[in-house]
Design an enzyme around this catalytic site. Structure first.
Site, mmCIF file in Angstrom:
data_model
loop_
_atom_site.group_PDB
_atom_site.id
_atom_site.type_symbol
_atom_site.label_atom_id
_atom_site.label_comp_id
_atom_site.label_asym_id
_atom_site.label_seq_id
_atom_site.Cartn_x
_atom_site.Cartn_y
_atom_site.Cartn_z
ATOM 1 N N SER A 129 0.640 -1.150 0.268
ATOM 2 C CA SER A 129 0.021 -0.175 0.015
ATOM 3 C C SER A 129 0.631 1.164 -0.068
ATOM 4 C CB SER A 129 -1.242 -0.281 0.785
ATOM 5 O OG SER A 129 -1.060 1.227 1.276
ATOM 6 N N GLU A 131 0.205 3.652 1.381
ATOM 7 C CA GLU A 131 0.592 3.654 3.579
ATOM 8 C C GLU A 131 1.693 3.645 3.910
ATOM 9 O OE1 GLU A 131 -2.048 5.416 5.670
ATOM 10 O OE2 GLU A 131 -2.822 6.606 3.696
ATOM 11 N N TYR A 153 -1.874 0.166 10.735
ATOM 12 C CA TYR A 153 -2.257 -0.489 9.707
ATOM 13 C C TYR A 153 -0.545 -0.137 8.374
ATOM 14 C CZ TYR A 153 -3.613 -0.725 4.309
ATOM 15 O OH TYR A 153 -4.087 -0.734 3.395
HETATM 16 O O1 G4F Z 1 -10.556 7.163 2.255
HETATM 17 P P1 G4F Z 1 -9.597 7.147 3.652
HETATM 18 O O2 G4F Z 1 -9.867 6.220 4.851
HETATM 19 O O3 G4F Z 1 -8.323 6.454 2.869
HETATM 20 P P2 G4F Z 1 -6.639 6.034 3.869
HETATM 21 O O4 G4F Z 1 -6.571 6.384 4.448
HETATM 22 O O5 G4F Z 1 -5.908 6.645 2.557
HETATM 23 O O6 G4F Z 1 -6.046 4.391 3.191
HETATM 24 C C1 G4F Z 1 -7.098 4.125 2.056
HETATM 25 O O7 G4F Z 1 -5.812 3.986 0.967
HETATM 26 C C2 G4F Z 1 -4.639 3.230 0.676
HETATM 27 C C3 G4F Z 1 -3.598 2.905 0.028
HETATM 28 O O8 G4F Z 1 -4.276 2.638 -0.646
HETATM 29 C C4 G4F Z 1 -5.352 1.524 1.652
HETATM 30 F F1 G4F Z 1 -3.661 0.561 2.116
HETATM 31 C C5 G4F Z 1 -6.069 1.450 3.038
HETATM 32 O O9 G4F Z 1 -6.166 0.121 3.226
HETATM 33 C C6 G4F Z 1 -6.921 2.558 2.448
HETATM 34 O O10 G4F Z 1 -7.994 1.947 1.175
HETATM 35 O O11 G4F Z 1 -8.583 8.462 3.919
HETATM 36 C C7 G4F Z 1 -8.467 9.227 2.728
HETATM 37 C C8 G4F Z 1 -7.968 10.780 3.647
HETATM 38 C C9 G4F Z 1 -6.656 10.114 4.980
HETATM 39 O O12 G4F Z 1 -6.263 11.098 5.132
HETATM 40 C C10 G4F Z 1 -7.772 10.703 6.273
HETATM 41 O O13 G4F Z 1 -7.777 11.631 7.245
HETATM 42 O O14 G4F Z 1 -9.364 11.028 3.816
HETATM 43 C C11 G4F Z 1 -8.955 11.617 5.189
HETATM 44 N N1 G4F Z 1 -10.070 12.717 5.929
HETATM 45 C C12 G4F Z 1 -11.166 13.035 5.679
HETATM 46 N N2 G4F Z 1 -12.102 12.943 6.759
HETATM 47 C C13 G4F Z 1 -11.142 11.049 6.652
HETATM 48 C C14 G4F Z 1 -12.184 11.799 6.818
HETATM 49 N N3 G4F Z 1 -10.993 9.200 5.733
HETATM 50 C C15 G4F Z 1 -12.200 8.984 6.233
HETATM 51 N N4 G4F Z 1 -11.719 7.788 6.176
HETATM 52 N N5 G4F Z 1 -13.679 9.313 6.925
HETATM 53 C C16 G4F Z 1 -13.397 10.588 7.366
HETATM 54 O O15 G4F Z 1 -14.674 11.661 7.387
#
Ligand code: G4F
Length: 328
Positions: A129, A131, A153
């Site tokens: 990933s 990440e 993670y």
């Molecule tokens: O959609 P996210 O939760 O994805 P994240 O953390 O980038 O990870 C995903 O992608 C990775 C790379 O492929 C994978 F390995 C992993 O398994 C997963 O699929 O968050 C994306 C961004 C972050 O910076 C977070 O802080 O969105 C920001 N964010 C802002 N508000 C939020 C929110 N994320 C989530 N989940 N929920 C919110 O309300």
């Protein structure tokens, strides 16, 4: 001719579902592993592969149990394995560090070890990933960018990456790491930010809710379409030699841009609905990810087909349709 046997862990996830569609089209005999609870409650757990269940064989097994994985590998004796299963929600990994680290690292170790014992010639793909780059030293990130994970993670994925590379180097296995940047689709889980946004935009448009609570709007991600990324996974295992590849679009966009576009497609002004809520901030944020996929382009002949705008539109349209269909 005998069909090639393929084993997919996490077949019921977003990537597992797109990958299975691709593998069936290519004529594989597809076997999947899911947790027993998923088989007991298919409506909730297997909705992404409902349309594929008649064409695949599913075994119950758990990433926490080496014997369960070993037994499945022994039964199938696959020629290819795509190890996608994991605790993949970054936020949750802060809440329960231990289970994320145990499940993700041991699970990967168990899969690799079982394959080595029973079918050492099996080609294996590990879902690494972006990440792992975390607080990246350079942008864009490529296969040589040092890892600096910022979550349990991310740490678990670095360990999985190293295990996979070590099985390649120590035991000569055909083991590849796909360093996939964020990849999304209408099948994305609702806890991830893109789906949370597209679904909320659809719900607000349909009058079902009014507000969307989000965390850090300034975080930037390289968002591609999951359907494109599973093609890269398959391509990696068709090469002459095993290797590691960055899979990305080469573009980065903020959460704010995603919201603006998604709400725009739904005919809404996002500023009237979005509430920034500290509860969704992470203890350590990954601020900027953008992948350089030139190695995959040159060696695999892969490139993303769906761009950012089309991806956002696809997700919003699909969620609006989903709500309308439910009302019929
Ligand atoms: O959609 P996210 O939760 O994805 P994240 O953390 O980038 O990870 C995903 O992608 C990775 C790379 O492929 C994978 F390995 C992993 O398994 C997963 O699929 O968050 C994306 C961004 C972050 O910076 C977070 O802080 O969105 C920001 N964010 C802002 N508000 C939020 C929110 N994320 C989530 N989940 N929920 C919110 O309300």
């Amino acid at each position: 001719m005998k069909k090639r046997k393929v084993f997919v862990t996490g077949i019921d996830g977003q990537d597992g579902s797109y990958l299975t569609e691709l593998l069936l089209k290519k004529g594989y005999d597809v076997y999947g592993m899911v947790r027993r609870v998923a088989l007991e409650d298919p409506e909730h757990h297997l909705w992404r592969i409902k349309h594929l269940l008649k064409d695949v064989t599913i075994y119950p097994a758990s990433l926490e149990s080496y014997p369960s994985i070993f037994n499945v590998v022994e039964k199938i004796k696959p020629q290819e394995c795509y190890h996608l299963a994991a605790q993949s929600f970054v936020s949750y990994s802060f809440e329960d560090e231990f289970s994320t680290i145990n499940t993700n690292i041991n699970g990967t170790h168990y899969v690799l070890s079982a394959l080595k014992e029973k079918v050492p010639q099996c080609r294996v793909y590990f879902a690494a990933s972006s990440e792992m780059f975390g607080n990246a030293k350079e942008t864009p990130q490529n296969e040589f960018t040092p890892f600096h994970p910022r979550s349990p993670y991310g740490i678990s994925k670095v360990a999985g990456f190293d295990l996979t590379r070590n099985y390649r180097e120590a035991y000569g296995m055909f083991a590849c790491n796909g360093i996939c940047f964020n990849h999304e689709s209408p099948r994305r889980g609702f806890e991830f930010v893109t789906r949370k946004i597209s679904y909320a935009a659809a719900e607000i448009k349909m009058g079902l809710t009014k507000k969307l609570h989000l965390g850090n709007l300034e975080a930037k991600r390289d968002w591609g379409f999951a359907g494109d990324y599973v093609e890269a996974m398959w391509m990696m295992l068709q090469q002459d030699k095993p290797d590691d590849y960055v899979i990305a679009t080469g573009e980065t966009h903020s959460v704010r841009e995603f919201v603006e576009l998604a709400f725009g497609f739904a005919g809404l002004d996002w500023k009237k609905h979005v509430v920034v809520d500290k509860a969704f901030y992470r203890p350590a944020e990954v601020h900027l990810l953008m992948g350089d996929y030139s190695k995959a382009r040159k060696k695999l002949g892969w490139k993303p087909k769906v761009g950012f705008r089309d991806l956002v539109r696809m997700m919003v349209d699909s969620d609006i349709k989903r709500i309308k269909d439910r009302r019929k």
